[in-house]
Design a protein around this motif. Structure first.
Motif, short mmCIF file in Angstrom:
data_model
loop_
_atom_site.label_atom_id
_atom_site.label_comp_id
_atom_site.label_asym_id
_atom_site.label_seq_id
_atom_site.Cartn_x
_atom_site.Cartn_y
_atom_site.Cartn_z
N GLY A 1 -25.54 79.05 95.44
CA GLY A 1 -26.49 79.21 96.53
C GLY A 1 -27.94 79.19 96.10
N LEU A 2 -28.20 78.96 94.81
CA LEU A 2 -29.57 78.90 94.31
C LEU A 2 -30.07 77.46 94.32
CD1 LEU A 2 -29.22 81.31 91.26
CD2 LEU A 2 -30.34 81.79 93.45
N ARG B 1 -26.32 81.72 101.32
CA ARG B 1 -27.56 81.10 101.82
C ARG B 1 -28.70 81.32 100.83
NH1 ARG B 1 -31.21 83.25 106.48
NH2 ARG B 1 -32.68 81.54 106.65
N GLY B 2 -29.34 80.23 100.44
CA GLY B 2 -30.44 80.30 99.50
C GLY B 2 -31.78 80.54 100.16
N HIS C 1 -29.70 71.76 95.03
CA HIS C 1 -28.80 72.89 94.76
C HIS C 1 -28.51 72.95 93.27
CE1 HIS C 1 -24.85 74.97 94.62
NE2 HIS C 1 -25.52 75.78 95.42
N ASN D 1 -31.72 89.60 99.21
CA ASN D 1 -30.84 88.76 98.38
C ASN D 1 -30.63 89.37 97.00
OD1 ASN D 1 -30.61 86.91 100.44
ND2 ASN D 1 -31.92 85.38 99.50
N SER E 1 -30.41 84.13 96.39
CA SER E 1 -29.31 83.80 97.30
C SER E 1 -28.52 85.05 97.62
CB SER E 1 -28.39 82.76 96.64
OG SER E 1 -27.21 82.59 97.39
#
Length: 163
Positions: free
Chosen positions: A107-108, A28-29, A103, A60, A24
Motif C-alpha cells: 500500500g506504499l 490505502r496509501g 506502487h 496510518n 499506508s
C-alpha cells in the motif's frame, strides 16, 4: 523580545530539504509533505520525523509503522498544495496524483521523479506539541536521480508556505 529588524523566525532562516512521506493503513496509501526531518544516528541510521497530529499519515503510522521518506526535487513543487495543504481523510492523494506515483509494496507509493527514498520502520514517538516526533530506522535506501532539491526557501519564494 529583542530584535535586530530581521522579521523571520530563527528556525525558518535555515534552508532545508522538502520531503514527502508515504504511509499506508495496510490497504490505502497516502503521501504528505514533511519539512521537520533530521538524521539523528549514523549506526544504525535513524531519523526523527515530525508528523502533524490529527492527520491521515499519523493514523496510518499508528496502524502500520512503516513508510517511505522521499527527497523531493525542485521540479516537483507543483505537488506541494496537494501533499501539504490537503488531508488524506477527504482526498485520495494517490488517485489525484495519477501517473505521478507508482506502487512500491504494502500500500506504499513512491512519487515519480524524487531524488532518493528511505524505507523506514517507525520505532517510537514523543509528544512534541502540534506534532509527534517519530524515531525511524532506515531499513534501506535508494538514490534515484541527480537534480536540484526542493527546499524550504523555494516554498517561501513561491508563497506556498507562510513563515
Amino acid at each position: 523580545m529583542p530584535t535586530t529588524g530581521i522579521r523571520v523566525k530563527p528556525w525558518n532562516r535555515v534552508d532545508a530539504q522538502v520531503y514527502t512521506l508515504a504511509s499506508s493503513d495496510g490497504a490505502r496509501g497516502n503521501l504528505n509533505l514533511c519539512t521537520y526531518v533530521t538524521p539523528v544516528s549514523m549506526k544504525p541510521k535513524r531519523f526523527i520525523i515530525g508528523v502533524y497530529k490529527g492527520t491521515k499519515t499519523l493514523e496510518n503510522l499508528e496502524r502500520n509503522p512503516v513508510g517511505i521518506l522521499q527527497y523531493m526535487a525542485a521540479d516537483q513543487w507543483e505537488h506541494v498544495k496537494l501533499l501539504g495543504k490537503k488531508t488524506g481523510f477527504t482526498v485520495d492523494k494517490i488517485t489525484a496524483l495519477g501517473s505521478d506515483v507508482e506502487h512500491v509494496a504494502g500500500g506504499l507509493f513512491r512519487l515519480r521523479g524524487v531524488l532518493a527514498v528511505l524505507h523506514l520502520r517507525f520505532l517510537e514517538r514523543i509528544d512534541a506539541g502540534d506534532h509527534w516526533a517519530w524515531l525511524a530506522n532506515v531499513d534501506a535506501y535508494e538514490n534515484l536521480r541527480e537534480a536540484e532539491s526542493l527546499t524550504f526557501s523555494q516554498l517561501k519564494e513561491r508563497k506556498l508556505i507562510l513563515v
